[in-house]
Design an enzyme around this catalytic site. Structure first.
Site, PDB file in Angstrom:
ATOM      1  CE  LYS A   8      -4.228   1.154   2.581  1.00  0.00           C
ATOM      2  NZ  LYS A   8      -4.813   1.031   3.930  1.00  0.00           N
TER       3      LYS A   8
HETATM    4  C1  E4P Z   1      -8.170   2.093   3.968  1.00  0.00           C
HETATM    5  O1  E4P Z   1      -7.421   1.258   3.536  1.00  0.00           O
HETATM    6  C2  E4P Z   1      -7.981   2.821   5.224  1.00  0.00           C
HETATM    7  O2  E4P Z   1      -7.292   1.975   6.109  1.00  0.00           O
HETATM    8  C3  E4P Z   1      -9.264   3.189   5.921  1.00  0.00           C
HETATM    9  O3  E4P Z   1     -10.396   2.790   5.191  1.00  0.00           O
HETATM   10  C4  E4P Z   1      -9.312   4.578   6.430  1.00  0.00           C
HETATM   11  O4  E4P Z   1     -10.538   4.790   7.076  1.00  0.00           O
HETATM   12  P1  E4P Z   1     -10.803   6.006   8.080  1.00  0.00           P
HETATM   13  O5  E4P Z   1     -10.985   7.236   7.256  1.00  0.00           O
HETATM   14  O6  E4P Z   1     -12.049   5.620   8.802  1.00  0.00           O
HETATM   15  O7  E4P Z   1      -9.586   6.085   8.959  1.00  0.00           O
END
Ligand code: E4P
Length: 214
Positions: A83
């Site tokens: 990622k």
């Molecule tokens: C995605 O991969 C992220 O880890 C996540 O969805 C972020 O979500 P949040 O905005 O609730 O922190």
């Protein structure tokens, strides 16, 4: 639509996996920090539970460092997806890793052109953050719709992974908009099968049966 869980918590991952409908996992530095564990060790443990894609986010922010860290993370298990942030350096690292056969998830995507660029760089997944866009008074779902249209216009194979999902209606709207994947916190997964009419109906069926047959 594929369903991923958005957590680094092993118990939640195991519980979601036991439902039999879990396709993958996403993690991020905040989620790992909450667990207070070593990132690499936790990723290895998650990959023992889930065979589908497990996203491992790099901490590095420059091209060369992202490349090195991405390769390191990818060596943890075959199902690791690296990622990377949707920045200029992230884009370059995406292209280099994708060319080497490493799958990438381009995260922190907040506008459709970022999604177009990362698809051109060979990203396996792009993560538009719906909830965080809603949080600033805009419509996060519009981003999913735009990315879907652009990818369909040009036959781009990058999967749209709807992220930052806060409630079941987000998930429903993502499914209607044609997101390929949604990554969802455990709390939302727990709510998906809840409906008061299901509970009332079940109670009634069982009461009627008991009345007739004891
Ligand atoms: C995605 O991969 C992220 O880890 C996540 O969805 C972020 O979500 P949040 O905005 O609730 O922190």
């Amino acid at each position: 639509m594929e369903l991923y869980i958005d957590t680094a918590n092993l118990d939640q991952i195991r519980q979601a996996h036991e439902l039999g409908v879990l396709d993958g996992v996403t993690t991020n530095p905040t989620l790992i920090a909450k667990e207070g564990v070593d990132y690499g060790t936790r990723l290895a443990d998650i990959c023992k539970v889930v065979a589908g894609p497990v996203s491992a986010e790099v901490i590095a922010t420059t091209y060369h460092e992202m490349l090195a860290e991405g390769k390191d993370r990818a060596s943890i298990a075959d199902n690791i997806v690296v990622k990377l942030p949707s920045t200029i350096d992230g884009l370059r690292a995406c292209k280099a890793l994708s060319d080497q056969g490493v799958r990438t998830n381009m995260t922190l995507c907040f506008q459709a052109l970022q999604a177009l660029m990362v698809a051109k760089a060979g990203a396996y997944l792009v993560s538009p953050f719906i909830g965080r866009i809603d949080d600033i008074g805009e419509d996060g779902m519009e981003l999913i719709v735009k990315i879907r249209q652009i990818y369909d216009n040009y036959g781009l194979p990058t999967k749209v992974l709807a992220a930052s999902i806060r409630h079941p209606n987000h998930l429903l709207q993502c499914a209607l908009a044609g997101a390929d994947v949604a990554t969802v916190p455990f709390a939302v997964i727990a709510k998906i099968m809840n409906h008061p009419l299901t509970d009332i109906g079940l109670e009634q069926f069982l009461a009627d049966y008991r009345k007739a047959f004891g």
